[in-house]
Design a protein around this motif. Structure first.
Motif, PDB file in Angstrom:
ATOM      1  N   ASN A   6     -65.799 -46.776 -27.580  1.00  0.00           N
ATOM      2  CA  ASN A   6     -65.748 -48.264 -27.627  1.00  0.00           C
ATOM      3  C   ASN A   6     -65.211 -48.648 -26.915  1.00  0.00           C
ATOM      4  N   ARG A   7     -63.814 -47.984 -26.271  1.00  0.00           N
ATOM      5  CA  ARG A   7     -62.617 -48.289 -25.244  1.00  0.00           C
ATOM      6  C   ARG A   7     -63.311 -48.823 -23.611  1.00  0.00           C
ATOM      7  N   PHE A   8     -63.082 -50.278 -23.491  1.00  0.00           N
ATOM      8  CA  PHE A   8     -63.451 -50.418 -21.505  1.00  0.00           C
ATOM      9  C   PHE A   8     -62.179 -51.134 -20.998  1.00  0.00           C
ATOM     10  N   LYS A   9     -62.286 -51.380 -20.070  1.00  0.00           N
ATOM     11  CA  LYS A   9     -61.778 -52.393 -19.177  1.00  0.00           C
ATOM     12  C   LYS A   9     -61.744 -53.103 -18.921  1.00  0.00           C
ATOM     13  N   ILE A 150     -74.695 -60.285 -48.997  1.00  0.00           N
ATOM     14  CA  ILE A 150     -75.331 -60.444 -47.622  1.00  0.00           C
ATOM     15  C   ILE A 150     -74.147 -59.601 -46.610  1.00  0.00           C
ATOM     16  N   GLN A 151     -74.195 -58.378 -46.009  1.00  0.00           N
ATOM     17  CA  GLN A 151     -73.550 -57.789 -45.624  1.00  0.00           C
ATOM     18  C   GLN A 151     -73.465 -58.452 -44.197  1.00  0.00           C
ATOM     19  N   VAL A 152     -71.978 -59.365 -43.734  1.00  0.00           N
ATOM     20  CA  VAL A 152     -72.132 -59.834 -42.224  1.00  0.00           C
ATOM     21  C   VAL A 152     -71.534 -59.057 -41.425  1.00  0.00           C
ATOM     22  N   GLY A 153     -71.344 -58.796 -40.378  1.00  0.00           N
ATOM     23  CA  GLY A 153     -71.028 -57.457 -39.128  1.00  0.00           C
ATOM     24  C   GLY A 153     -69.571 -58.865 -38.353  1.00  0.00           C
ATOM     25  N   GLU A 154     -68.523 -58.414 -38.386  1.00  0.00           N
ATOM     26  CA  GLU A 154     -67.128 -58.586 -37.689  1.00  0.00           C
ATOM     27  C   GLU A 154     -66.912 -58.106 -36.160  1.00  0.00           C
ATOM     28  N   ILE A 155     -67.082 -58.835 -35.861  1.00  0.00           N
ATOM     29  CA  ILE A 155     -66.551 -57.820 -34.226  1.00  0.00           C
ATOM     30  C   ILE A 155     -65.712 -58.492 -33.814  1.00  0.00           C
ATOM     31  N   SER A 156     -64.471 -57.363 -33.563  1.00  0.00           N
ATOM     32  CA  SER A 156     -63.199 -57.467 -32.980  1.00  0.00           C
ATOM     33  C   SER A 156     -63.060 -57.089 -32.038  1.00  0.00           C
ATOM     34  N   LEU A 157     -61.390 -57.306 -31.662  1.00  0.00           N
ATOM     35  CA  LEU A 157     -61.704 -57.456 -30.199  1.00  0.00           C
ATOM     36  C   LEU A 157     -59.938 -57.338 -29.951  1.00  0.00           C
ATOM     37  N   ASN A 158     -59.979 -56.113 -29.241  1.00  0.00           N
ATOM     38  CA  ASN A 158     -57.557 -55.572 -29.929  1.00  0.00           C
ATOM     39  C   ASN A 158     -57.731 -55.496 -28.686  1.00  0.00           C
ATOM     40  N   TYR A 159     -56.291 -55.637 -27.898  1.00  0.00           N
ATOM     41  CA  TYR A 159     -56.025 -54.819 -26.397  1.00  0.00           C
ATOM     42  C   TYR A 159     -55.150 -53.506 -26.563  1.00  0.00           C
ATOM     43  N   ILE A 160     -55.156 -53.159 -25.937  1.00  0.00           N
ATOM     44  CA  ILE A 160     -54.987 -51.150 -26.042  1.00  0.00           C
ATOM     45  C   ILE A 160     -53.276 -51.774 -25.571  1.00  0.00           C
ATOM     46  N   ASN A 161     -52.307 -51.699 -26.034  1.00  0.00           N
ATOM     47  CA  ASN A 161     -50.867 -51.804 -25.190  1.00  0.00           C
ATOM     48  C   ASN A 161     -50.705 -51.249 -24.214  1.00  0.00           C
ATOM     49  N   LYS A 162     -49.797 -52.100 -22.896  1.00  0.00           N
ATOM     50  CA  LYS A 162     -49.632 -51.002 -21.794  1.00  0.00           C
ATOM     51  C   LYS A 162     -50.521 -49.982 -21.103  1.00  0.00           C
ATOM     52  N   ILE A 260     -75.479 -53.634 -34.032  1.00  0.00           N
ATOM     53  CA  ILE A 260     -74.713 -55.029 -33.309  1.00  0.00           C
ATOM     54  C   ILE A 260     -73.982 -54.761 -32.335  1.00  0.00           C
ATOM     55  N   PHE A 261     -72.551 -52.812 -31.702  1.00  0.00           N
ATOM     56  CA  PHE A 261     -72.381 -53.132 -30.599  1.00  0.00           C
ATOM     57  C   PHE A 261     -73.290 -53.280 -29.846  1.00  0.00           C
ATOM     58  N   HIS A 262     -74.315 -52.744 -29.674  1.00  0.00           N
ATOM     59  CA  HIS A 262     -75.146 -52.528 -28.044  1.00  0.00           C
ATOM     60  C   HIS A 262     -75.306 -53.912 -28.272  1.00  0.00           C
TER      61      HIS A 262
END
Length: 768
Positions: A6-9, A150-162, A260-262
């Motif tokens: 799940n790592r991408f540029k 209900i089960q809710v999907g929480e989508i997060s996006l985190n920057y990878i430092n350096k 959900i990711f897809h």
């Protein structure tokens, strides 16, 4: 081989972004957390119609349509809006977001991602919600009836430092509960749980919104209706969970975390491709360790006979009703598989010291409702216990008993201070000659006895350590538990509590410093790696395990395509029995040595009952009945509440298999998800076996997947990539421990993701 995670540029088209969007940054007069702030939801409401909002520790950000908004006019409106009287807003461009806390790549990426919450799809169940600064994916909601949770999907996006614009995209599940259900629990809750529920009730409250399968925040608390209002609130002692991947059907796939990711990735490509380009970063794998079925201890009950040869087991029924009596009978039947001497199984109304005690009890809520003493008892150093709650029991009794047995064996091992489920010496090859070991040992770090008058004497000990698990009652736990394992599999535990005062330096204090320094280094770089475990080898080398939020991904696009093929109906020109009569004739001209009477029956059915109308389901049923095999099974009937004998058909014969393959190859008619080994390897290789890679002098990476033979229709968990760090002055020795994860007694029937001694440490911590 390479794997995808799940790592991408991200590559941004800044000119296009600046042309189409404008951005505001918000700062409070007094610093405070933005989580739950009403201002975030006012911005995306009807008054301001922001396309997306997000927040960091000190700032909030909003993105607007540039063609419909003017930055100066917006900031003036906000200045005069009483809802924003304690907030300062300023217009910014992506390039000048940078400050000490935030960088523009992360903020820009989050805003663009959250803009997917601006509903675009014509299918309501594919809508996302951008609520209170986060992007959420809800299950299908009924506008007339409301589930208690209900089960809710929480989508997060985190920057990878350096890194050069590299990010991790993750989907985690959270429980949202109806306010009325939370209020009902509050009436009976006590102590810390009651206080926790009171905190839940102060959180943002949401209502289902129109026909968009999304939520909208109640901005006026007085308008809320408890029976229609959802709040993010966990259930007591229950973690939110949704299978990482479920390919039972397209619908199951879409609500799984991987599904959900897809969908997020597809929506980014569909709606945001003018602004960002995403590129997955492949990872090269250096070593693959395939799981060996010979190492499985729980796949056959008789493999545990030698451990349970003299072990008594005692069933205690503390419910004493008709259902519990039936359960006792079922448990006895299942337990007999594990005991050669069946007289070792007993039944009583009290515990027996030295025996495995299985206690049948009610769930906690039952005792609270009836205001009687809870019968739950944890194991201790003298008595091994497993509690079964009658209300939560499913009908998978074989798996339940398997788990009961292995948990009790581990508790007994802890009591006896001896590993019984793993041949420590043999599997780790600890019988090697240590005659010249002085040159190999790391004397600077080892715990081996050393006297200036003697040579270093290796003890062949391995030491493992981890912190006690944090929970609701102990959120800042810094107690380290050390487990020293000797070459014969015997072991002992010792705790190191930093709050204790020591007259003399504790032998493990230096090791705690190594852990603290490594954790501080990861936190300083804002990495996603979290400390999990400490390892000291027999040669005195220290390795540390860190868990990341980076997960491996199976072939999601191909899986989705296969599911669509399975569920696709026959084309109109093929939906007739006459069409398939012709196909059967062509097939038989190309295939020999088959039972022709089976095909005669198939053709007869096609002529008599499906000549002009045939569905795909009907066709598959015919293949099963005419070309497959028949068998009788006992199935539970809900109406009669009894098991009844029914006839089922399976398409496992040569006739059925070859005809099904022919239809797939010639006419692209697919009936079932492929289960052959080649297909499993092709689709799920990124989620199978142990893979070790990226090794340098001081670091390496690995992940642990599932056993190929265990794949059915889902993967419960994602495979997290873990990092191994050798502390300064140590060598990487983790490869020697890879075998300690090729076991099935930590997670029943599955491999374990960190060496199994950590399971023993966790159980010891629970006992104490």
């Amino acid at each position: 081989m390479t794997i995808i995670t799940n790592r991408f540029k991200f590559t941004f088209n800044i000119d296009k972004i600046n042309n189409d969007f404008m951005f505001l940054r918000f700062n409070r007069e007094k610093n405070g957390e933005w989580w739950g702030a009403k201002e975030l939801d006012y911005l995306i409401g009807d008054d301001y119609k922001a396309m997306a909002v997000c927040y960091t520790q000190n700032y909030a950000y909003a993105m607007f349509d540039h063609q419909k908004n003017n930055g100066y006019e917006l900031t003036q409106r906000l200045k005069n809006d009483p809802n924003f009287k304690k907030v300062y807003a300023e217009e910014i461009t992506p390039e000048n977001i940078n400050n000490q806390e935030d960088n523009y790549q992360e903020i820009l990426a989050r805003l663009l991602l959250n803009s997917l919450g601006s509903s675009r799809s014509k299918f309501s169940d594919r809508h996302f919600s951008n609520l209170t600064g986060a992007l959420l994916k809800l299950p299908k909601l009924d506008q007339d009836t409301f589930d208690n949770s209900i089960q809710v999907g929480e989508i997060s996006l985190n920057y990878i430092n350096k890194t050069n614009n590299e990010f991790l995209l993750n989907v985690k599940m959270a429980t949202y509960r109806l306010k009325i259900a939370i209020l009902a629990e509050h009436k009976t809750a006590e102590g810390k749980r009651k206080k926790q529920i009171e905190q839940y009730l102060k959180r943002p409250q949401y209502v289902t919104y129109g026909g968009t399968n999304s939520l909208k925040r109640w901005l006026n608390a007085s308008e809320t209706k408890a029976e229609k209002t959802y709040i993010k609130a966990g259930k007591y002692r229950k973690k939110a969970h949704q299978d990482f991947l479920d390919f039972s059907s397209s619908e199951d796939f879409e609500i799984s975390r991987a599904g959900i990711f897809h969908q997020v990735i597809k929506d980014i490509d569909k709606y945001l491709s003018d602004y960002i380009n995403i590129e997955f970063i492949p990872v090269k794998v250096d070593q693959v360790i395939e799981f060996d079925s010979k190492n499985l201890m729980l796949n056959k009950p008789d493999k545990l006979h030698f451990i349970l040869e003299k072990q008594t087991i005692n069933i205690i029924d503390l419910v004493n009703d008709e259902n519990s009596e039936k359960l006792v009978t079922i448990l006895e039947k299942e337990l007999k598989k594990y005991f050669k001497n069946q007289s070792l199984i007993s039944f009583s109304n009290q515990e027996i010291e030295g025996a495995f005690n299985i206690r049948i009890i009610h769930e906690e809520q039952y005792y609270q409702r009836n205001k009687i003493e809870d019968q739950y008892l944890a194991s201790d150093q003298l008595i091994q216990r497993q509690n079964i709650t009658i209300e939560s029991l499913k009908k998978e009794y074989s798996a339940i008993v398997k788990t009961l047995i292995k948990e009790l064996i581990i508790k007994q091992d802890i009591s006896n201070k001896q590993i019984s489920l793993f041949d420590w010496s043999k599997r780790l090859n600890l019988q090697s000659n240590f005659s010249d070991s002085n040159n190999q040992l790391n004397t600077q770090l080892s715990l081996f006895d050393f006297n200036s008058n003697d040579k270093l004497k290796p003890q062949k000990d391995w030491i493992f350590a981890m912190f006690s698990e944090k929970d609701e009652e102990n959120e800042d736990n810094q107690i380290l538990t050390f487990m020293t394992i000797h070459s014969d599999g015997s072991f002992e535990f010792e705790k190191l509590d930093p709050n204790d005062s020591f007259i003399e330096p504790h032998q493990y204090q230096d090791y705690q410093k190594y852990i603290e320094e490594a954790i501080a280094k990861e936190e300083k770089t804002k990495s996603s790696f979290k400390f999990e475990g400490f390892i000291l080898s027999e040669t005195g080398d220290i390795n540390l395990i860190f868990r990341s939020d980076e997960i491996t991904l199976p072939e999601l696009e191909k899986i989705e395509t296969l599911l669509k093929e399975i569920e696709r109906e026959l084309p109109e020109n093929q939906s007739k029995g006459l069409f398939f009569l012709d196909i059967v004739n062509k097939f038989l001209q190309e295939h020999n040595n088959l039972d022709l009477t089976k095909f005669d029956d198939l053709c007869k059915q096609l002529k008599q009952n499906y000549q002009y109308k045939l569905s795909k389901k009907d066709l598959y049923n015919l293949i099963q009945k005419s070309l497959g095999t028949q068998r009788k099974i006992k199935k539970y009937n809900k109406e009669s509440k009894k098991k009844e004998e029914v006839i089922t058909y399976t398409a496992n014969t040569a006739e059925a298999t070859q005809f099904r393959d022919y239809l797939l190859e010639k006419y692209q008619i697919r009936f079932k998800f492929p289960q052959d080994n080649d297909s499993k390897d092709y689709l799920f290789d990124n989620s199978l076996n142990i893979k070790y890679f990226g090794e340098t002098d001081q670091e390496a990476y690995y992940f642990v997947g599932d056993l190929r033979d265990k794949i059915q229709t889902s993967f419960k968990d994602a495979c997290h990539i873990r990092k191994i760090v050798a502390v300064e002055g140590s060598k990487l020795i983790f490869q020697e421990l890879l075998k300690t994860m090729d076991v099935d007694f930590v997670r029943t029937g599955q491999s374990t993701v960190i060496p199994f001694p950590f399971k023993y440490i966790r159980e010891y911590q629970n006992l104490n």
